[in-house]
Scaffold this motif. Structure first.
Motif, PDB file in Angstrom:
ATOM      1  N   ASN A 535     -21.652  59.892   4.291  1.00 40.74           N
ATOM      2  CA  ASN A 535     -22.238  59.392   5.541  1.00 40.74           C
ATOM      3  C   ASN A 535     -21.202  58.677   6.401  1.00 40.74           C
ATOM      4  O   ASN A 535     -21.185  58.807   7.619  1.00 40.74           O
ATOM      5  N   HIS A 537     -18.009  59.242   6.385  1.00 36.89           N
ATOM      6  CA  HIS A 537     -17.085  60.234   6.942  1.00 36.89           C
ATOM      7  C   HIS A 537     -17.701  60.934   8.150  1.00 36.89           C
ATOM      8  O   HIS A 537     -17.081  61.099   9.211  1.00 36.89           O
ATOM      9  N   GLU A 538     -18.977  61.350   7.993  1.00 31.53           N
ATOM     10  CA  GLU A 538     -19.643  62.038   9.104  1.00 31.53           C
ATOM     11  C   GLU A 538     -19.840  61.106  10.297  1.00 31.53           C
ATOM     12  O   GLU A 538     -19.612  61.477  11.449  1.00 31.53           O
ATOM     13  N   THR A 539     -20.262  59.869   9.963  1.00 31.41           N
ATOM     14  CA  THR A 539     -20.477  58.896  11.049  1.00 31.41           C
ATOM     15  C   THR A 539     -19.178  58.590  11.787  1.00 31.41           C
ATOM     16  O   THR A 539     -19.131  58.512  13.021  1.00 31.41           O
ATOM     17  N   THR A 541     -16.588  60.513  12.027  1.00 28.63           N
ATOM     18  CA  THR A 541     -16.200  61.678  12.844  1.00 28.63           C
ATOM     19  C   THR A 541     -16.982  61.705  14.148  1.00 28.63           C
ATOM     20  O   THR A 541     -16.427  61.920  15.240  1.00 28.63           O
ATOM     21  N   GLN A 542     -18.306  61.474  14.043  1.00 28.46           N
ATOM     22  CA  GLN A 542     -19.110  61.473  15.257  1.00 28.46           C
ATOM     23  C   GLN A 542     -18.729  60.327  16.191  1.00 28.46           C
ATOM     24  O   GLN A 542     -18.665  60.489  17.407  1.00 28.46           O
ATOM     25  N   ARG A 817     -20.095  69.374   6.126  1.00 32.16           N
ATOM     26  CA  ARG A 817     -18.815  69.186   6.798  1.00 32.16           C
ATOM     27  C   ARG A 817     -19.025  68.413   8.103  1.00 32.16           C
ATOM     28  O   ARG A 817     -19.976  68.692   8.827  1.00 32.16           O
ATOM     29  N   PRO A 818     -18.113  67.476   8.404  1.00 28.60           N
ATOM     30  CA  PRO A 818     -18.262  66.739   9.673  1.00 28.60           C
ATOM     31  C   PRO A 818     -18.226  67.679  10.864  1.00 28.60           C
ATOM     32  O   PRO A 818     -17.509  68.681  10.865  1.00 28.60           O
TER      33      PRO A 818
END
Length: 842
Positions: A535, A537-539, A541-542, A817-818
């Protein structure tokens, strides 16, 4: 129970402690240092190279400005010399001095008989003078004396060899001792020409006869005095070249000879400027100036804006530097030739790095300077003006900047290292505690427990492990069970060590023994860590993507706001100027109305003044006619004075003959007549002076008669002009009456224009205040947009650093994946401005 306890405390062979937390700490510490140092290094290098480019560009502009200023002063100096020489050549003083000195020069051999014995004695005096004066190794005194004419030998012996003043001060002698017409004329014109030279930056003034080439006058009295500039010896000198060029120019233009060795100046370099002298449209001679180098040196030696190592050089077509060394000794002149000087001599302006005459790396700015244009392109003379500054001095601020950047980088690296160390310790403290507990349990210390130092998932895991150990140890009773438990714990420890190193793709094996619950807890912890880090990592990236979009949008908004602010400021300034112009127009209109009223009053007074002028012009006409009659009578009187002067001249001639006879009689009388002979010589001198004065009076009377005739004609013309002026004054009176009527109408029109202009001024003032408020709000908006862009940039940098920090953890491939907005197949939803910016970037 004692055997069990002793067995539990015995270390297991072949087992070593695992420092997983230390590995994670080093990874976090190294990653944070790299993240922080890379932008610092990039920014430092970018700042250095950008500063270097700016410093070089600014220094080049500074050198170009200094060079342009000095080039302009150099051109102005030579143009001043040309104008002054042209003025002097056109003045009556130069023509009169040239004619009288030339006539007296031709009569020198008549007044002083050139007997062989006399000439030999004078030549020996000149040779002795030249040997003692030491005019330079290139000057051949014997050759120079042999080339002189008889008149030149006689005059040089008087003004050079027998001149009581020391060398370099020969010009202080106004008149030589011998009674000749040349000495008398020299005594008149030399002080006048000296007064000219006192106001000019020139070294020597020379007058030469255009037909014979003889130097009839020289101010400094150098060996070129009285020489023939057409002779083989003198024609090769710079003075001879200047004379030949000016004498050959029928259009009356100037001639210039650049600095070159002068044979009569101790091997010094001399520069000459010459112009023909016309007398009643006929070329009578040539005036030649030898230029001073001091004004040029003052321009070139000005180091304003050039620092401590900068200098300005002037290089001639012969590639020799024009400086004091060249002026003092031509043999020691510096020859300088490189790409910069060659470009400038070819007519190009150039600024580039090069090597100066001392071999030092410099930044040089050069341009061609035409010091003399001439009448044709072939006669023009162009110098290369080089302004240079040492690259060492130019780069000194860059070296100071580099030292400052290195110092700031070291301080920043130290602060980043301390911050990274604190952050890594905080993040790995809990995992280290768990790892140490499992290590102790692995070696048989079942009393070991993990210290709970955080309230996150790792803290809950540590609490669960401690509770599990408490429950598990109470169930251990046999050695085999303990061995099994120890083996299971050892295996679990190895799996946890792998997980602690950052590999979250692995899971602990769940068995049926007592460690199964621990494995399940650890797997639960791993799952939570996977979820958390995924989470994150994805956050991140966003956040990074959104922050980048917002930053770009803010930059575009900031750019637009800057342009809007500039336009508003420009518009506000224009409106201010318009308001001021309207206010000025209003004031000027009021003043114009006042002036129109005054003009009407002045027109009335002007009419009366014109009538008075007409009456005065009638009186002037009568007085002019009376003056014409008086001047005519004055001319008749001057004619009578001329006849009396002619009679005095005849008496002087007869007195001279009588003195000659008396001298003969005194010589015949021998010793008894010596005193009478002295009296006869004195009478002869007085007769010569009287004769000379009579000639001067006769020339003055003729000039007076000529001017009297011209004055009579001028009086008649003036009388006619007075009559015409009376008619014009009458017409002016009528015109002033019409001006009175027009001025009245103009005053009424200006009054209405004044009222309208005041209303426009008040409206423009309101618009100006409104634009000022808009400009203030726009500037505040621009500043806020810039600060928002900076904050978003910082947010993106922090998100990037956080993503790099969690990148050390290895996650399974099944995690999502991001998303990247630039390569995602699904459309990314963002605000309209972000969408436009994204399309522009693609």
């Amino acid at each position: 129970m004692d055997q069990t306890q002793g067995h539990m405390n015995r270390p297991t062979s072949g087992t070593a402690p695992v420092a997983g937390s230390g590995t994670i700490r080093r990874k976090l510490l190294g990653g944070l240092l790299v993240i922080a140092l890379i932008p610092l290094v990039v920014l430092g290098l970018a700042a250095y190279f950008l500063s270097e480019r700016v410093v070089i560009a600014k220094t080049g502009e500074q050198l170009e400005a200094v060079r342009g200023s000095q080039a302009r002063l150099l051109r102005q100096q030579f143009q001043t010399w040309e104008k002054e020489l042209a003025t002097f050549a056109d003045s009556p003083l130069s023509a009169q001095a040239l004619n009288e000195l030339r006539a007296a020069f031709l009569d020198v051999t008549k007044e002083i008989p050139p007997l062989p014995a006399t000439l030999d004695l004078r030549r020996e005096e000149l040779l002795s003078y030249y040997d003692s004066a030491n005019f330079g190794k290139t000057f051949d005194g014997q050759l120079w004396v042999d080339s002189l004419s008889n008149a030149a030998v006689l005059l040089q012996s008087q003004y050079l060899a027998n001149n009581p003043n020391p060398l370099g001060q020969k010009h202080k002698l106004d008149r030589a001792a011998e009674l000749t017409a040349y000495n008398a004329s020299h005594a008149i014109h030399h002080p006048q020409l000296r007064a000219w030279l006192d106001h000019l930056d020139i070294r020597d003034l020379i007058l030469a006869d255009v037909e014979t080439g003889a130097v009839v006058y020289s101010y400094l009295k150098q060996p070129n005095f009285a020489v023939n500039l057409k002779s083989d010896v003198a024609a090769k000198s710079g003075l001879g070249q200047a004379f030949a060029r000016a004498a050959a120019n029928d259009a009356g233009g100037l001639a210039f000879v650049d600095f070159q060795p002068d044979a009569v100046s101790r091997n010094e370099s001399a520069c000459f400027l010459a112009a023909p002298v016309f007398d009643n449209g006929t070329k009578a001679g040539v005036v030649i100036w030898q230029m001073q180098f001091a004004p040029i040196a003052n321009i070139l030696q000005d180091r304003t804006g050039l620092g401590t190592s900068g200098e300005t050089l002037a290089v001639g077509p012969d590639h020799l530097i024009r400086d004091g060394v060249m002026l003092a000794d031509q043999d020691k002149a510096t020859k300088f030739q490189n790409d910069v000087s060659l470009n400038a001599l070819d007519g190009n302006k150039v600024t580039m790095a090069s090597r100066n005459r001392k071999g030092i790396a410099v930044l040089t700015s050069a341009e061609p300077v035409t010091v003399f244009k001439g009448s044709t392109p072939e006669s023009a003379t162009t110098w290369a003006l080089l302004t240079e500054m040492s690259l060492t001095e130019i780069n000194q601020p860059l070296r100071d900047l580099a030292r400052m950047l290195l110092g700031l980088g070291a301080i920043a690296a130290l602060l980043v290292a301390l911050a990274a160390l604190a952050l890594s310790q905080r993040m790995t403290r809990q995992t280290g505690s768990i790892s140490r507990m499992l290590t102790q349990i692995g070696i048989g210390n079942f009393d070991a427990r993990a210290e709970v130092v955080s309230n996150d998932e790792l803290g809950h895991v540590a609490t669960s492990l401690n509770a599990m150990c408490d429950n598990t140890l109470s169930l251990i009773q046999t050695k085999d069970e303990r061995d099994q438990i120890q083996h299971a714990v050892q295996k679990l420890k190895e799996e946890v060590a792998i997980i602690a190193s950052g590999d979250l793709s692995r899971e602990a094996e769940v068995t049926d023994d007592v460690t199964g619950g621990i494995a399940e807890s650890i797997n639960l912890m791993i799952f939570q860590l996977r979820t958390l880090i995924g989470n994150m990592h994805e956050t991140v990236t966003q956040v990074t993507t959104s922050a980048d979009d917002i930053r770009k949008t803010a930059e575009y908004m900031s750019l637009g706001a800057d342009q809007q602010a500039m336009q508003i400021v420009s518009t506000s300034s224009s409106i201010n100027e318009m308001a001021e112009s309207i206010q000025q127009v209003s004031e000027h209109t009021e003043q114009s109305a006042i002036v129109a009223n005054k003009a009407r009053e002045n027109a009335v007074h002007g009419t009366e003044s014109v009538r008075n002028t007409m009456r005065g012009m009638d009186r002037i006409r009568d007085q002019v006619q009376d003056n014409a009659k008086r001047i005519k009578r004055l001319g008749e009187t001057s004619q009578e004075v001329g006849e009396i002067v002619q009679l005095i001249g005849d008496i002087a001639d007869r007195t001279s003959i009588l003195a000659l006879n008396a001298s003969i009689q005194a010589a015949m009388a021998g010793e008894a007549g010596r005193g009478f002979g002295v009296v006869a010589e004195e009478v002869e001198r007085l007769a010569e002076r009287a004769n000379h004065a009579t000639k001067q009076i006769d020339s003055l009377i003729k000039a007076m008669q000529s001017e009297t005739s011209e004055a009579i004609m001028a009086m008649e013309i003036c009388t006619q002009e007075v009559v015409e002026g009376s008619k014009i004054a009458s017409e002016a009176g009528m015109a002033l009456d019409e001006i009175d009527e027009v001025s009245h109408d103009l005053a009424e029109l200006l009054q209405s224009i004044t009222t309208a202009t005041r209303q426009q001024a008040r409206g423009a003032d309101s618009v100006t205040k409104a634009m000022s408020s808009i400009s203030t709000v726009t500037q505040q908006t621009t500043a806020s947009t810039k600060r928002a862009a900076e904050s978003v940039g910082n947010l993106a940098a922090l998100a990037e650093a956080l993503r790099d920090s969690v990148a050390a953890f290895k996650l399974p491939k099944l995690l999502p994946r991001p998303v990247n907005v630039f390569d995602s197949p699904e459309p990314y939803q963002m605000n309209p401005i972000g969408s436009l910016i994204l399309k522009a970037l693609k």
